[in-house]
Design a protein around this motif. Structure first.
Motif: not given
Length: 358
Positions: A219-222, A296-299, A226-231, A330-332
């Motif tokens: 799930l950390a990879s997902e 780390h990745c959840g936050a 997501l974070a990379e797309w947002c950035l 991200a929150k889910a």
């Protein structure tokens, strides 16, 4: 020592998946599907499973899979996170297949690995590795009875893998009721079993525990994707947006915010890759790697999505812009398979670092 860099094969896989998602899963299509009666994009799911053959990447070729590893699964999840694709890949190809692979079930495993069947593990999506499993009873005739809430990817599943009586059972008929889910691209559902016929797969809960640990690690990879797309999307927007006669992205305060987010994302890539590699190599440090990655990745994913919404200004608050889909996913995800706080506590116990006395 493991090489955490992406291999040439992994980059080729990424390119193929990204091209498919670019063509068949643009943000406009995801938004339109969220407004319709069918939340899952089953044609896209068939393209991924039958067309690209990514459903059974971690399954050996002799058992009907691609003979790769969970490192390749992690690459696919990064791309699915970048597009918040509404497909049951995580439920079927991560949770479901990991459990079936641990059971060595020769009946369902090849069909799920080939994408002919879709499966999911029937546990609440919030269940952490090592956490309590749902209470489902097994009758004298082998039928099972119970209710399991908030199961991810249960709606399109052909087979439900239900933990019961300390073992694992395969169920093909059950009452599945859709819930109102925070994440519009990955629906949760309640599963009701009332004297339901089931086939016993194993007498112990080892496969379920392995599936939850693998799911938390991947799930950390997902979350990373997501974070990379947002950035990336936010940086591109701030380069175009003009205010007071200059690019918004030229303001020093925003540069600092994005630089901090970039550093966190780089760290997220390191821990997500480490978790995927540890799972792939059956490392003795797997539990530690998974706890670090999720802590780390959840936050990270939530912060990246919040920055995306805020720095897009007014347009970021609208339904028409896809930023809200990423924030909800991200929150889910942050609440799924153990919260960051739970994984920090797990890490402290694994490293023998007790919390300070009150």
């Amino acid at each position: 020592m493991s090489d955490l860099l992406y291999s040439e094969i992994e980059e080729e896989l990424r390119s193929s998946v990204r091209d498919l998602l670019t063509d068949h899963c643009p943000p406009s299509a995801v938004l339109a599907r969220c407004e319709g009666p069918e939340p899952y994009d089953l044609p896209l799911w068939r393209n991924l499973t039958v067309g690209l053959g990514v459903a059974g990447l971690q399954v050996p070729e002799l058992l009907g899979g691609a003979g790769a590893s969970v490192r390749e699964v992690a690459v696919v999840l990064e791309e699915l996170g970048r597009s918040v694709a509404p497909v049951p890949y995580f439920g079927s190809s991560v949770l479901g297949l990991t459990a079936l692979l641990a059971c060595a079930d020769g009946e369902l495993l090849p069909a799920v690995a080939a994408g002919a069947l879709t499966a999911t593990l029937a546990v609440p999506f919030s269940t952490a590795p090592g956490g309590p499993l749902p209470t489902v009873s097994v009758g004298p005739d082998g039928t099972i009875t119970g209710r399991i809430t908030s199961v991810a990817d249960a709606l399109p599943a052909d087979v439900l893998l239900v933990p019961a009586d300390g073992g694992l059972y395969a169920v093909e008929t059950a009452t599945v009721t859709r819930r109102t889910s925070l994440d519009l691209t990955r629906q949760l559902a309640d599963v009701t079993l009332d004297g339901t016929p089931a086939r016993k797969l194993t007498s112990d809960d080892g496969p379920v525990r392995q599936a939850l640990l693998t799911g938390a690690g991947l799930l950390a990879s997902e979350q990373l994707g997501l974070a990379e797309w947002c950035l990336t999307t936010t940086v591109a927007y701030l380069k175009e947006r003009q205010q007071f006669g200059r690019q918004v992205g030229s303001f020093q305060a925003l540069k600092h915010r994005l630089a901090d987010l970039w550093l966190e994302t780089v760290g997220g890539r390191a821990v997500a890759r480490y978790a995927a590699d540890a799972l792939a190599t059956d490392s003795p440090d797997t539990a530690v790697a998974v706890a670090v990655a999720q802590a780390h990745c959840g936050a990270l994913a939530v912060r990246a999505a919040e920055e995306c919404v805020q720095l897009h200004g007014g347009i970021g608050m609208t339904w028409e812009h896809p930023a809200h889909l990423y924030l909800k996913r991200a929150k889910a995800d942050q609440l799924a398979l153990g919260t960051p706080g739970h994984h920090r506590n797990s890490l402290a116990a694994l490293a023998d670092l007790p919390a300070p006395s009150p």
